[in-house]
Design an enzyme around this catalytic site. Structure first.
Site, PDB file in Angstrom:
ATOM      1  N   GLU A 167      19.881  13.747  42.942  1.00  0.00           N
ATOM      2  CA  GLU A 167      18.843  14.637  43.445  1.00  0.00           C
ATOM      3  C   GLU A 167      19.564  15.738  44.227  1.00  0.00           C
ATOM      4  O   GLU A 167      20.355  15.445  45.126  1.00  0.00           O
ATOM      5  CB  GLU A 167      17.887  13.875  44.366  1.00  0.00           C
ATOM      6  CG  GLU A 167      16.828  14.807  44.903  1.00  0.00           C
ATOM      7  CD  GLU A 167      15.808  14.145  45.825  1.00  0.00           C
ATOM      8  OE1 GLU A 167      15.880  12.927  46.048  1.00  0.00           O
ATOM      9  OE2 GLU A 167      14.951  14.900  46.322  1.00  0.00           O
ATOM     10  N   ARG A 203      25.425  -0.856  45.552  1.00  0.00           N
ATOM     11  CA  ARG A 203      25.912   0.433  46.021  1.00  0.00           C
ATOM     12  C   ARG A 203      27.162   0.229  46.866  1.00  0.00           C
ATOM     13  O   ARG A 203      27.421  -0.869  47.365  1.00  0.00           O
ATOM     14  CB  ARG A 203      24.827   1.169  46.802  1.00  0.00           C
ATOM     15  CG  ARG A 203      24.404   0.480  48.077  1.00  0.00           C
ATOM     16  CD  ARG A 203      23.107   1.050  48.646  1.00  0.00           C
ATOM     17  NE  ARG A 203      23.282   2.366  49.234  1.00  0.00           N
ATOM     18  CZ  ARG A 203      22.732   3.484  48.718  1.00  0.00           C
ATOM     19  NH1 ARG A 203      21.991   3.431  47.641  1.00  0.00           N
ATOM     20  NH2 ARG A 203      22.904   4.631  49.314  1.00  0.00           N
ATOM     21  N   LYS A 248      22.245  10.284  52.338  1.00  0.00           N
ATOM     22  CA  LYS A 248      22.122  11.742  52.419  1.00  0.00           C
ATOM     23  C   LYS A 248      21.247  12.167  53.587  1.00  0.00           C
ATOM     24  O   LYS A 248      21.487  13.204  54.196  1.00  0.00           O
ATOM     25  CB  LYS A 248      21.576  12.299  51.099  1.00  0.00           C
ATOM     26  CG  LYS A 248      22.676  12.511  50.071  1.00  0.00           C
ATOM     27  CD  LYS A 248      22.191  13.316  48.898  1.00  0.00           C
ATOM     28  CE  LYS A 248      21.409  12.443  47.956  1.00  0.00           C
ATOM     29  NZ  LYS A 248      21.127  13.091  46.672  1.00  0.00           N
TER      30      LYS A 248
HETATM   31  P1  ATP Z   1      21.278   8.444  49.486  1.00  0.00           P
HETATM   32  O1  ATP Z   1      20.867   7.000  49.414  1.00  0.00           O
HETATM   33  O2  ATP Z   1      22.638   8.683  50.016  1.00  0.00           O
HETATM   34  O3  ATP Z   1      20.256   9.335  50.104  1.00  0.00           O
HETATM   35  P2  ATP Z   1      20.466   8.761  46.780  1.00  0.00           P
HETATM   36  O4  ATP Z   1      20.651   7.469  46.106  1.00  0.00           O
HETATM   37  O5  ATP Z   1      19.088   9.120  47.148  1.00  0.00           O
HETATM   38  O6  ATP Z   1      21.456   8.899  47.980  1.00  0.00           O
HETATM   39  P3  ATP Z   1      20.796  10.339  44.447  1.00  0.00           P
HETATM   40  O7  ATP Z   1      21.121  11.768  44.376  1.00  0.00           O
HETATM   41  O8  ATP Z   1      19.473   9.881  44.023  1.00  0.00           O
HETATM   42  O9  ATP Z   1      21.061   9.930  45.940  1.00  0.00           O
HETATM   43  O10 ATP Z   1      21.928   9.486  43.759  1.00  0.00           O
HETATM   44  C1  ATP Z   1      22.379   9.707  42.455  1.00  0.00           C
HETATM   45  C2  ATP Z   1      22.942   8.429  41.918  1.00  0.00           C
HETATM   46  O11 ATP Z   1      23.998   7.958  42.750  1.00  0.00           O
HETATM   47  C3  ATP Z   1      21.889   7.335  41.862  1.00  0.00           C
HETATM   48  O12 ATP Z   1      21.955   6.701  40.607  1.00  0.00           O
HETATM   49  C4  ATP Z   1      22.285   6.405  42.956  1.00  0.00           C
HETATM   50  O13 ATP Z   1      21.939   5.090  42.626  1.00  0.00           O
HETATM   51  C5  ATP Z   1      23.794   6.605  43.049  1.00  0.00           C
HETATM   52  N1  ATP Z   1      24.261   6.313  44.397  1.00  0.00           N
HETATM   53  C6  ATP Z   1      23.808   6.831  45.554  1.00  0.00           C
HETATM   54  N2  ATP Z   1      24.432   6.281  46.607  1.00  0.00           N
HETATM   55  C7  ATP Z   1      25.312   5.378  46.113  1.00  0.00           C
HETATM   56  C8  ATP Z   1      26.253   4.469  46.699  1.00  0.00           C
HETATM   57  N3  ATP Z   1      26.412   4.376  48.021  1.00  0.00           N
HETATM   58  N4  ATP Z   1      26.982   3.686  45.863  1.00  0.00           N
HETATM   59  C9  ATP Z   1      26.834   3.783  44.537  1.00  0.00           C
HETATM   60  N5  ATP Z   1      25.976   4.606  43.931  1.00  0.00           N
HETATM   61  C10 ATP Z   1      25.211   5.406  44.695  1.00  0.00           C
HETATM   62 MG    MG Z   2      17.982   8.520  44.978  1.00  0.00          MG
END
Ligand code: ATP
Ligand code: MG
Length: 576
Positions: free
Chosen positions: A38, A264, A274
């Site tokens: 995102e 994760r 984020k």
């Molecule tokens: P955050 O939890 O940091 O706000 P998010 O998951 O909302 O991040 P996205 O932009 O939706 O952020 O993430 C894109 C991809 O990265 C998703 O498939 C998510 O599952 C993966 N991702 C996000 N954070 C992690 C992490 N700490 N470890 C592994 N994969 C991750």
């Molecule tokens: Mg997400």
């Protein structure tokens, strides 16, 4: 990096096993994965795990990995984030080729599918407020309550949904919900919201839309449109999978993707959210998304972390189904390993103490040969200039040394790296008693660092010639948080109280080997005995490099590994 290198870097894990099974059974013509960020912030090292997994699988199985921006929430998304994400994925060593997509490209199709559900009595417009919806959703133990608008007829629902799209209603006035089951054990199935009214400018569709699909309604269908075979996401989406599958079953989608969840990445002394990282940036707790203390890819890059080190780190932590916390020392260990082989050696003095070599001729300058890399003869040598006045590290002198301190102290002889043996004769102090200069003598027979009489010297220290030195700013970083779990605070307190007040120490007048004057932004070096340093790519004026310390040479992870080798029954931290 070539594809071949990536293949040798990867291991095996439960997701790769599933993909291999599907390939062996001939279930798909081609394996297609995607990385779906995102664009509401910069990528962090957790995303690197997901990128390496998705792009890595595509490479290993001769498939394809799409970069898809999940741009369904215009209130939080910006073009700068889209641009930074592309830069960071490339920097990490991966390429989506022609496979760049945006969920917003599918808005029209998603809208049609929403109408399809309405027409089939599987979705309705709900006039309840957000709070009412939340309250009526029930809890883990209590079922939800049906909305009073749940039984609206198809004609009325279609009319209201059209008017939502046309922008007739205030933000939040109505939503479109799927009609599934308000008593479902899985709360995600209690009539989830499909569309919200949002009057905001979208980076790509401008003001065309007044309604935006929810993550759940956009994600699986976007996967289906792109023919994704393995939709890999993190564990928090496991409970969303029944909903993901419900949409796929109830809509005329062109393919049937499957969702798989993995743990994760969590790291000690680090936050990977984020929302929190945005707060640190906006609150001025760091200098920006690319502050070298940030766990963002932009921050790590600016700090001097090579992308190979991140890929190697991700390979070592593996992919598991259970959440865990990885010791940040394991990341630092991978960084040191890569830099140890790739970084050229230089001499730099961070906290200078002047040394006058009394018996060295005034005005004389000698050129001495120094090796650029101890394990790589091809890296060649350079000359370093030696003269009567040099700087050494303040820490390398003690007036009253304890037993095991073998560096400079009155009467003690040490070796100057690549140069001579010197003996400390006197420490000169200022009025307050602080040592401001050392008076030493040198042994001309020890040029290059060896004594003809074979006498042993216990310590070798680094130095730079005072009149030739390049004065520079050096930034020393430590963990951004002072606790292994930054969220470990008493009730009612905030994680920001765990920010490490000493995470940045600026050395304004370090004395460096003059060859470093021509170092370019992003160049990485080992400053002997001190650590790995990288030229700051944002703040360095031309010809006046500012250095960021990437990591010190002290490897705590290697120590942990050694200890656990001795006690094999105890597994090292950092498994994932
Ligand atoms: P955050 O939890 O940091 O706000 P998010 O998951 O909302 O991040 P996205 O932009 O939706 O952020 O993430 C894109 C991809 O990265 C998703 O498939 C998510 O599952 C993966 N991702 C996000 N954070 C992690 C992490 N700490 N470890 C592994 N994969 C991750
Ligand atoms: Mg997400």
């Amino acid at each position: 990096m070539t594809a071949a290198e990536v293949i040798t870097e990867t291991g095996r894990d439960f997701i790769r096993d599933i993909v291999a099974d599907d390939r062996d059974a001939g279930r798909y013509k081609k394996i297609i994965t995607r990385f779906p960020p995102e664009p509401n912030g910069y990528l962090h090292i957790g995303h690197a795990k997901s990128i390496c997994l998705n792009f890595g699988i595509a490479q290993e199985f001769g498939g394809q990995c799409n970069l898809r921006f999940d741009d369904t929430n215009p209130a939080k998304e910006e073009q700068v984030y889209i641009d930074s994400i592309k830069t960071d994925v490339h920097w990490l060593g991966f390429d989506w080729g022609d496979n760049l997509h945006y969920a917003s490209d599918y808005f029209e199709q998603l809208y049609e599918w929403a109408e399809h559900l309405v027409k089939n009595g599987l979705a309705y417009v709900d006039d309840q407020s957000q709070d009412e919806i939340r309250l009526n959703r029930g809890t883990l133990t209590a079922p939800g309550i049906n909305s009073p608008f749940r039984d609206r007829n198809v004609v009325e629902n279609l009319d209201l949904f059209h008017r939502m799209r046309a922008g007739e209603f205030e933000a939040g006035a109505r939503v479109l919900r799927a009609k599934i089951d308000m008593a479902a054990g899985n709360i995600n199935l209690r009539d989830p919201v499909l569309y919200r009214i949002v009057h905001a400018h979208h980076p790509r569709t401008g003001t065309k839309w007044h309604i935006y699909p929810s993550y759940d309604f956009a994600h699986g269908q976007s996967d289906a449109i792109e023919g994704i075979t393995h939709s890999i996401c993190t564990l928090e989406f496991e409970d969303h999978r029944p909903l993901y599958d419900w949409f796929i079953q109830h809509l005329p989608v062109p393919s049937q993707p499957h969702q798989y969840e993995f743990a994760r990445l969590n790291l000690t002394y680090t936050v990977l959210s984020k929302r929190v990282l945005t707060e640190l940036v906006r609150g001025g707790h760091v200098s920006g998304w690319d502050d070298p203390r940030m766990p963002t890819l932009a921050g790590l890059r600016r700090r001097g972390v090579p992308p190979e080190a991140l890929r190697e780190f991700v390979r070592r932590i593996g992919v598991a189904k259970a959440n865990s916390v990885v010791d940040v020392a394991m990341l630092e260990h991978a960084i040191r390993e890569v830099l140890n082989t790739s970084a050229m050696r230089r001499m730099a003095v961070l906290r200078p103490l002047k040394v006058v070599i009394e018996n060295y001729p005034e005005g004389q300058v000698e050129e001495l040969e120094a090796v650029n890399h101890p394990d790589n003869a091809d890296a060649g040598t350079r000359t370093v200039r030696f003269s009567r006045e040099i700087y050494v590290e303040r820490d390398d002198f003690m007036e009253n040394p304890p037993k095991k301190f073998f560096r400079l102290s009155p009467g003690r002889e040490v070796r100057l790296r690549y140069a001579y043996f010197i003996t400390c004769r006197e420490a000169v102090k200022d009025g307050s008693g602080e040592v401001v200069e050392l008076r030493c003598t040198y042994d001309p027979a020890t040029r290059g660092g060896n004594a003809p009489d074979g006498r042993k010297i216990k310590s070798t220290i680094h130095w730079v010639s005072a009149r030739h030195a390049l004065q520079a700013e050096v930034r020393l970083y430590d963990h951004l948080f002072s606790k292994p779990d930054p969220n470990d605070v008493p009730e009612g307190h905030d994680y920001k109280e765990n920010l490490n007040p000493n995470s940045l120490a600026v050395v304004s007048a370090a004395q460096l080997e003059p060859s470093l004057k021509s170092a370019k932004p992003g160049d990485r070096f080992q400053f002997e005995r001190l650590g790995y340093f990288c030229v700051d790519s944002r703040d360095s004026p031309p010809g006046a490099p500012i250095f960021n310390r990437t990591v010190t040479l002290r490897d705590t992870w290697a120590k942990i590994e050694k200890k656990t080798e001795k006690k094999p029954e105890k597994k090292a931290g950092g498994k994932s």
